[in-house]
Design an enzyme around this catalytic site. Structure first.
Site, PDB file in Angstrom:
ATOM      1  N   PHE A 185       5.283  13.621   1.456  1.00 19.04           N
ATOM      2  CA  PHE A 185       6.214  14.041   2.489  1.00 19.04           C
ATOM      3  C   PHE A 185       7.217  15.032   1.893  1.00 19.04           C
ATOM      4  O   PHE A 185       7.223  15.282   0.688  1.00 19.04           O
ATOM      5  CB  PHE A 185       6.937  12.818   3.067  1.00 19.04           C
ATOM      6  CG  PHE A 185       6.003  11.752   3.572  1.00 19.04           C
ATOM      7  CD1 PHE A 185       5.553  11.773   4.885  1.00 19.04           C
ATOM      8  CD2 PHE A 185       5.557  10.750   2.731  1.00 19.04           C
ATOM      9  CE1 PHE A 185       4.668  10.809   5.347  1.00 19.04           C
ATOM     10  CE2 PHE A 185       4.673   9.779   3.193  1.00 19.04           C
ATOM     11  CZ  PHE A 185       4.232   9.813   4.494  1.00 19.04           C
ATOM     12  N   SER A 233      -0.831   8.509   7.502  1.00 10.16           N
ATOM     13  CA  SER A 233       0.436   8.020   6.963  1.00 10.16           C
ATOM     14  C   SER A 233       1.618   8.582   7.743  1.00 10.16           C
ATOM     15  O   SER A 233       1.632   9.766   8.094  1.00 10.16           O
ATOM     16  CB  SER A 233       0.575   8.415   5.490  1.00 10.16           C
ATOM     17  OG  SER A 233      -0.423   7.813   4.708  1.00 10.16           O
ATOM     18  N   CYS A 268       6.279   5.060   3.202  1.00  8.87           N
ATOM     19  CA  CYS A 268       4.969   5.507   3.660  1.00  8.87           C
ATOM     20  C   CYS A 268       4.187   4.322   4.220  1.00  8.87           C
ATOM     21  O   CYS A 268       3.856   3.383   3.493  1.00  8.87           O
ATOM     22  CB  CYS A 268       4.213   6.144   2.497  1.00  8.87           C
ATOM     23  SG  CYS A 268       2.541   6.670   2.921  1.00  8.87           S
ATOM     24  N   THR A 271       0.919   3.081   7.126  1.00  5.03           N
ATOM     25  CA  THR A 271      -0.328   3.544   7.726  1.00  5.03           C
ATOM     26  C   THR A 271      -0.401   3.143   9.190  1.00  5.03           C
ATOM     27  O   THR A 271      -0.221   1.969   9.532  1.00  5.03           O
ATOM     28  CB  THR A 271      -1.537   2.953   6.986  1.00  5.03           C
ATOM     29  OG1 THR A 271      -1.473   3.349   5.614  1.00  5.03           O
ATOM     30  CG2 THR A 271      -2.848   3.425   7.594  1.00  5.03           C
ATOM     31  N   ALA A 321       3.656  -4.575   4.055  1.00  3.84           N
ATOM     32  CA  ALA A 321       3.300  -5.559   3.034  1.00  3.84           C
ATOM     33  C   ALA A 321       4.544  -6.272   2.495  1.00  3.84           C
ATOM     34  O   ALA A 321       5.663  -5.742   2.564  1.00  3.84           O
ATOM     35  CB  ALA A 321       2.558  -4.869   1.895  1.00  3.84           C
ATOM     36  N   HIS A 352       7.219   6.129  -1.478  1.00  5.50           N
ATOM     37  CA  HIS A 352       7.231   4.857  -2.194  1.00  5.50           C
ATOM     38  C   HIS A 352       8.680   4.556  -2.587  1.00  5.50           C
ATOM     39  O   HIS A 352       9.183   5.079  -3.587  1.00  5.50           O
ATOM     40  CB  HIS A 352       6.329   4.922  -3.425  1.00  5.50           C
ATOM     41  CG  HIS A 352       4.917   5.258  -3.069  1.00  5.50           C
ATOM     42  ND1 HIS A 352       4.058   5.911  -3.929  1.00  5.50           N
ATOM     43  CD2 HIS A 352       4.208   5.054  -1.930  1.00  5.50           C
ATOM     44  CE1 HIS A 352       2.888   6.078  -3.350  1.00  5.50           C
ATOM     45  NE2 HIS A 352       2.957   5.576  -2.131  1.00  5.50           N
ATOM     46  N   THR A 393      20.732  16.553  -1.313  1.00  5.01           N
ATOM     47  CA  THR A 393      21.169  17.029  -2.619  1.00  5.01           C
ATOM     48  C   THR A 393      22.345  16.206  -3.107  1.00  5.01           C
ATOM     49  O   THR A 393      23.306  15.970  -2.362  1.00  5.01           O
ATOM     50  CB  THR A 393      21.572  18.510  -2.551  1.00  5.01           C
ATOM     51  OG1 THR A 393      20.456  19.278  -2.113  1.00  5.01           O
ATOM     52  CG2 THR A 393      22.027  19.018  -3.919  1.00  5.01           C
TER      53      THR A 393
END
Length: 218
Positions: free
Chosen positions: A2, A40, A47, A49, A63, A101, A146
């Site tokens: 991404f 995704s 991320c 699915t 999960a 992640h 930033t």
């Protein structure tokens, strides 16, 4: 992968426990063009699915590891979340490389108006701040931002009106928990520098002309 450029909001419509995990039903505020089952989607920077698609509504399985690492342990029906579809090779990389992640969470400790910007300070643990540098990039709830200033336990961001309007960071008050993903490049550099030199030496490949002939390729 991404970019951290949020496409729009989604709303959590349903949460169903699945053992120690969960299934979320999310309704996007924008058309999910070209999205198919198995694709995704970053939800607050995580991320996930798409396993069910119905117009702008989609479902994702979350999960136990994701729930432990993210703000999803405190999410509820009606929560507004940032959404970004996966990067295509033809897209512009307007933000930075975001894997989706999430490394952990941070807490917004203050928000102060400064001219046309809002200065946001977020507290994090040292195992996250070690991968941050001044003027480096960080993903907060999936938003590419930033870093203006950094200490061992906090970092500061300058949020422009556009970002505050189209993402969740403009709505979250002090005390809110946010997902944090640090810069991917820094993690690889650290691992390389900490790996003993002997382990970095390339090993001879077992594949040679004799091997290929033995296996019938020649």
């Amino acid at each position: 992968m991404f970019t951290g450029i949020i496409e729009g909001f989604g709303t959590i419509r349903d949460i169903r426990p699945t053992g120690q995990g969960s299934r979320f039903a999310i309704e996007a505020d924008f058309p999910l063009d070209h999205v198919k089952i198995g694709d995704s989607i970053a939800v607050n920077g995580s991320c996930l699915t798409a396993v069910v698609l119905d117009g702008r509504r989609f479902e994702v399985d979350v999960a136990p590891e994701t729930i432990r690492r993210t703000v999803f342990s405190t999410i509820h029906v009606g929560t507004r979340v940032n959404l970004e579809r996966a990067l295509r090779l033809s897209d512009r990389l307007d933000g930075h490389i975001v894997s989706g992640h999430v490394d952990g969470v941070g807490t917004i400790v203050s928000k102060e108006r400064q001219a046309n910007a809002v200065i946001v300070t977020i507290a994090v643990e040292k195992h996250l701040s070690r991968y941050m540098i001044e003027k480096g990039s960080v993903a907060v709830d999936g938003i590419s931002l930033t870093i203006n200033a950094i200490t061992d336990t906090t970092f500061t961001l300058s949020i422009i009106p556009h970002t505050a309007e189209i993402t969740s960071i403009g709505q979250k008050p002090p005390g809110s928990i946010v997902n944090i993903e640090t810069d991917l490049v820094g993690k690889y550099i650290e691992k390389f520098l900490m790996t003993p030199k002997a382990e970095q030496e390339p090993k001879a490949s077992p594949i040679d002309m004799a091997f290929l002939a033995e296996k019938g390729f020649l």
